[in-house]
Design an enzyme around this catalytic site. Structure first.
Site: not given
Length: 215
Positions: A72, A136
């Site tokens: 991420t 994220e």
């Protein structure tokens, strides 16, 4: 983030439609996975979407790729107010674009800097007991190099599910993989595909965003 970040406004467009399939402690029961739809949201985004986020990619917790097989890119805290003001915590989908800052030589390929599909975890990540709210973003594309410090824009187009507490990493990974499939199928609709060319994103010559693959 302070008290303001904790007072999330639940959007009518992002309901927890599977509330009965989640136990009181936030742990999904067996019926949650068997009842999940593979396409979510209306045929075109409605309020509060699209939500625009932007900022430089930050170093995160280093667990997405290592622990979950889902790397991420984290947005900075000061980029979160548009989400905090409009939506509750949970998993969302949309498009994202990473571009190098001005005057910096980049090793990213032409495909890397396209507008690409993404899924985003927005909130506290109860499995890891985060002490602060994060956004994220997992861009569904294989990057050959890191891009910390690069500019990222994200256009959030819809809601997938609430944040949940998981009793095992395997269960979390299973849901993350299903989230990706939901995002791709949901964005294969014309009302969502058109956002690949939204003026919000940088124009880097002809749009070369690859076709979405519906799984």
């Amino acid at each position: 983030m302070g008290d303001a970040a904790r007072e999330i406004i639940a959007s009518p467009s992002a309901p927890d439609s599977r509330k009965d399939s989640v136990e009181a402690d936030g742990v999904p029961d067996k019926s949650f996975r068997t009842s999940r739809p593979d396409i979510v949201g209306p045929d075109v985004p409605d309020a509060p979407f699209p939500i625009k986020l932007s900022g430089s990619v930050q170093h995160g917790f280093g667990r997405g790729g290592k622990d979950l097989g889902c790397p991420t890119a984290n947005l900075p805290d000061d980029s979160l107010p548009p989400m905090i003001d409009a939506a509750k915590t949970g998993v969302y989908y949309g498009y994202a674009q990473v571009t190098p800052p001005d005057r910096i030589s980049s090793s990213l390929s032409d495909q890397d800097v396209c507008v690409l599909p993404m899924v985003m975890s927005f909130g506290w990540n109860p499995f890891y007991n985060n002490e602060r709210m994060t956004a994220e973003i997992h861009i569904m594309h294989e990057f050959k190099t890191d891009f910390y410090g690069y500019d990222m824009k994200a256009l959030v187009l819809g809601y997938i599910r609430p944040e949940l507490h998981y009793t095992s990493r395997e269960a979390l990974i299973e849901d993350i993989e299903f989230d990706k499939k939901v995002a791709l199928k949901s964005m294969a609709r014309p009302g969502y595909e058109k956002y690949k060319t939204d003026p919000f994103f940088y124009r880097l010559g002809p749009i070369k965003s690859p076709d979405l693959i519906v799984l």
